[in-house]
Design a protein around this motif. Structure first.
Motif, mmCIF file in Angstrom:
data_model
loop_
_atom_site.group_PDB
_atom_site.id
_atom_site.type_symbol
_atom_site.label_atom_id
_atom_site.label_comp_id
_atom_site.label_asym_id
_atom_site.label_seq_id
_atom_site.Cartn_x
_atom_site.Cartn_y
_atom_site.Cartn_z
ATOM 1 N N UNK A 1 -5.984 5.857 2.419
ATOM 2 C CA UNK A 1 -5.151 5.211 1.394
ATOM 3 C C UNK A 1 -5.355 3.691 1.425
ATOM 4 N N UNK A 2 -5.462 3.136 2.626
ATOM 5 C CA UNK A 2 -5.676 1.694 2.759
ATOM 6 C C UNK A 2 -7.044 1.312 2.188
ATOM 7 N N UNK A 3 -8.054 2.117 2.490
ATOM 8 C CA UNK A 3 -9.409 1.804 2.008
ATOM 9 C C UNK A 3 -9.487 1.857 0.489
ATOM 10 N N UNK B 1 0.846 -1.199 0.000
ATOM 11 C CA UNK B 1 0.000 0.000 0.000
ATOM 12 C C UNK B 1 0.877 1.243 0.000
ATOM 13 N N UNK B 2 1.977 1.141 0.752
ATOM 14 C CA UNK B 2 2.879 2.291 0.854
ATOM 15 C C UNK B 2 4.275 1.789 1.222
ATOM 16 N N UNK C 1 -7.377 -3.861 12.969
ATOM 17 C CA UNK C 1 -7.713 -2.437 12.910
ATOM 18 C C UNK C 1 -7.643 -1.875 11.503
ATOM 19 N N UNK C 2 -6.703 -2.361 10.696
ATOM 20 C CA UNK C 2 -6.434 -1.674 9.423
ATOM 21 C C UNK C 2 -6.256 -2.612 8.221
ATOM 22 N N UNK D 1 4.030 -0.975 4.059
ATOM 23 C CA UNK D 1 2.674 -1.217 4.549
ATOM 24 C C UNK D 1 2.076 -2.263 3.620
ATOM 25 N N UNK E 1 -3.838 -4.152 7.474
ATOM 26 C CA UNK E 1 -2.465 -4.008 6.995
ATOM 27 C C UNK E 1 -1.489 -4.363 8.097
ATOM 28 N N UNK F 1 -3.485 4.042 11.160
ATOM 29 C CA UNK F 1 -4.777 4.732 11.238
ATOM 30 C C UNK F 1 -4.714 6.103 10.549
ATOM 31 N N UNK G 1 -0.814 -4.973 2.505
ATOM 32 C CA UNK G 1 -2.235 -5.296 2.628
ATOM 33 C C UNK G 1 -2.404 -6.803 2.812
ATOM 34 N N UNK H 1 -11.745 -3.678 10.641
ATOM 35 C CA UNK H 1 -11.954 -2.991 9.367
ATOM 36 C C UNK H 1 -12.589 -3.901 8.311
ATOM 37 N N UNK H 2 -12.117 -5.152 8.231
ATOM 38 C CA UNK H 2 -12.639 -6.081 7.221
ATOM 39 C C UNK H 2 -12.994 -7.425 7.848
ATOM 40 N N UNK I 1 -3.181 6.661 7.792
ATOM 41 C CA UNK I 1 -3.268 6.501 6.324
ATOM 42 C C UNK I 1 -4.478 5.632 5.955
ATOM 43 N N UNK I 2 -5.477 5.662 6.803
ATOM 44 C CA UNK I 2 -6.651 4.804 6.627
ATOM 45 C C UNK I 2 -7.308 4.984 5.254
#
Lengths: 472, 198
Positions: free
Chosen positions: B188-190, A17-18, A156-157, A26, A159, B183, A28, A54-55, B185-186
């Motif tokens: 961007x993740x989404x 992602x980054x 939470x994310x 980061x 990631x 959190x 996914x 989150x998912x 960069x939420x």
């Protein structure tokens, strides 16, 4: 620098992602498996932060680590285990996560049920708070174990922050000899590379031996990647992989399947791609293996003697401490050593193929009187297959009983503990001090070697019993 | 969970000159049944530290009053085996803030960094020097300087630098954790998630 890419590169890069300069990526995560032991503090963490998963649709929960393997229909006796199981169920329900608890038809060891239901897919990133998550790499996924803080991150994310590991390819060409199973291949590699020989690397297994291996066998090999320190191991997906995945409950269907297949077929490592490290072994050099010490790298061919301290890599004091724990001596032959317990099961060797192998040796024989045997299927699906294929009858006729699914004596969090000082031939993955119970002594081996020990009461070369079968 | 900031730590060290110390030794599986993160220090090295009747094993280093301090010094390949973060929690909860070794297992190292225990990897030669210095004088002071990325045996002045990536270093210095970052960069993740096929 080569522009050709490896299987690992392709899967990793497609999930970044980054990228943080001089820091981690980061990454996914497509699939997150959770179990009762390493998740409660992570769920508590997101609760304290006031956030939701989150998912939840990418997260799957199963109970396996501390569950009993008999009388699963009754309340769990150990109050601490019962509390963890309750916490997992409540957390799963609160966040809308699929939960396969005790008694659920899909319940089983997290790394057995993931593939069985098509949660595990090629080209995916898969994590779980368990180091044997590397198992799922058999499908050409990047799969690795994480700590509880990282479980919280994924909840939470979706990631995780990871520095990209170095790459290693392990090639084995040739044909495996009789009675040499995927477990032996893995124990052989670990014995050659040592228990830390692949630390910092992500491994790809390549060559004829792995191409010819069943999906179950590939899972066994990838499962043990962590035992040489590798974060994970993977094998390029092929027709065998696609045939296994197709039609499973959570696998893509219809157009989605076609799109997925088109992507999966692009994944294998390209000719000319470079690895940070590459090692090659010859299949002909591998014989049935057994461990004699207190880490999985301390393994030898079953007909060999225990090495001298001076001939092994690493500290002499550490080596001698290990043999003292096992009450073995340098130069001892492993064959003929009396054993007390046999454990068939775990995420390493708790699949249907492992029970078939075990049954092939014990069929028409009797369990040795001095042996207590715990045969634990990896899941209810495996248990059902054991019954449907008539394997249960073979086991019962030979004096064995089948238990209910779970991690069981692999890590002895439930009641299945090997007593202090006793020897267990175990198809699991770790022979650490006390792993199977305080003071327990573990000899890691394949289901064939475990079966040979179970019917003779001592360490026995399974090839001897197979010859008897052929001769008889 | 946020943790205390780490800057410069000066303390004596507790030596454990054994290789391949695995996470089952650091905390055996039967002590992983809590649903909260507390009390794990009591069971750190449980089976090396206590007999089966719970009496202390006199020859184990944590039971030897000569040795104390907030740095645990271990042999090569420290923390191999399971991914249980409980191993790092037990080390932290017992009172250690830093583990020194010549080689760390990957997951253990990550777990330490995520909870505020600094893993310091030194050369095998420097590790040996630390062991010898502690053997000669158990109160010998060792300085771990995170901003400078150095570890020094203060009496002799012998020192070595160690690696840590810039991002993790900043987290340790400030007591931040990864979730704070993620959190932020939420969105961007989404956006990334929306384009994932699986």
């Amino acid at each position: 620098m080569s522009t050709k890419r490896t299987l690992f590169d392709k899967v990793w890069d497609s999930h970044v992602v980054q990228h943080i300069e001089n820091g981690p990526d980061v990454l996914f995560i497509d699939r997150h498996m959770v179990h009762e032991v390493t998740s409660p503090v992570a769920f508590l963490g997101i609760k304290n932060r006031g956030i939701k998963v989150m998912h939840p649709e990418k997260t799957f929960a199963t109970a396996d680590h501390n569950t009993p393997t008999i009388n699963q229909h009754l309340p769990v006796q150990d109050p601490l285990s019962a509390n963890q199981l309750k916490a997992l169920e409540e957390n799963a329900n609160a966040h809308g996560i699929s939960y396969w608890g005790l008694g659920h038809e899909k319940n089983g060891i997290v790394h057995v049920v993931g593939p069985e239901y098509g949660i595990t897919l090629p080209g995916a990133t898969i994590v779980c708070g368990d180091s044997h998550t590397s198992t799922h790499g058999a499908f050409g996924a990047i799969a690795f174990g994480i700590g509880t803080s990282e479980v919280e991150m994924v909840l939470a994310t979706q990631c995780i922050m990871q520095t990209k590991p170095k790459s290693m390819r392990i090639n084995i060409e040739g044909t495996l000899s009789k009675a040499v199973t995927p477990k032996d291949v893995a124990l052989y590699i670990i014995s050659q590379l040592t228990t830390s020989g692949a630390t910092g690397y992500f491994v790809e297994y390549a060559g004829e031996v792995f191409r010819n291996m069943s999906m179950e066998g590939r899972m066994t090999v990838c499962n043990l990647s962590i035992e040489m320190g590798a974060r994970g191991g993977m094998i390029a997906p092929d027709e065998k992989t696609f045939d296994y995945v197709k039609g499973r409950e959570f696998a893509p269907k219809g157009d989605d399947w076609d799109k997925a297949m088109a992507f999966w077929k692009t994944l294998p490592t390209e000719d000319g791609a470079e690895f940070d490290k590459e090692v090659t072994f010859d299949a002909a050099n591998i014989e049935p293996m057994i461990t004699y010490g207190t880490n999985p790298g301390m393994g030898i061919g079953i007909s060999n003697g225990i090495p001298d301290a001076e001939s092994v890599e690493g500290g002499v004091a550490t080596y001698k401490k290990s043999l003292q724990y096992m009450d073995f001596s340098e130069g001892d032959s492993m064959m003929g050593k009396k054993i007390d317990y046999v454990f068939l099961g775990s995420c390493t060797n708790g699949r249907i193929e492992d029970f078939r192998a075990f049954a092939s040796i014990i069929k028409g024989r009797k369990k040795a009187d001095n042996v207590t045997a715990w045969l634990v299927p990896g899941s209810h699906k495996v248990e059902t297959a054991i019954k449907e294929e008539g394997i249960l009858d073979i086991l019962n006729e030979a004096g064995f009983e089948l238990r209910e699914p779970g991690c069981s004596a692999c890590l002895a969090m439930n009641e299945d503990k090997i007593p202090a000082g006793k020897y267990a031939v175990s198809t699991s993955n770790r022979n650490f001090e006390g792993r199977q119970g305080p003071g327990a002594r573990t000899l890691l081996a394949s289901p064939l070697v475990a079966a040979a020990a179970a019917v003779t009461g001592k360490v026995t070369d399974p090839r001897e019993l197979m010859e008897e079968i052929l001769a008889g | 969970m946020a943790y205390d900031k780490f800057n410069i730590l000066t303390t004596s060290g507790v030596p454990l000159p054994i290789e391949n110390v695995d996470t089952d030794q650091i905390i055996p599986a039967r002590f992983l049944k809590a649903t909260e993160r507390k009390g794990f220090g009591d069971n750190l090295f449980r089976d090396w530290r206590y007999n089966s009747d719970d009496s202390p094993k006199k020859d184990f280093v944590l039971n030897n009053p000569k040795y104390s301090g907030r740095i645990l010094v271990g042999g090569k390949n420290f923390g191999s085996g399971s991914s249980r973060e409980h191993a790092a929690w037990a080390i932290y909860d017992y009172g250690f803030r830093c583990v020194v070794s010549s080689f760390f297992a990957d997951i253990f190292r990550n777990n330490c960094l995520n909870i505020g225990v600094l893993p310091v990897q030194v050369s095998p030669e420097f590790l040996e020097k630390i062991f010898l210095a502690i053997e000669a004088d158990p109160t010998t002071q060792i300085e771990v300087n995170l901003p400078e990325q150095t570890i020094t045996i203060l009496e002799s002045g012998e020192h070595e630098s160690f690696d840590i990536n810039v991002y993790k270093k900043a987290n340790m210095l400030n007591g931040f954790d990864d979730i704070d970052y993620l959190l932020n960069i939420k969105e961007q993740i989404q956006e990334f998630a929306a384009n994932r096929p699986l």
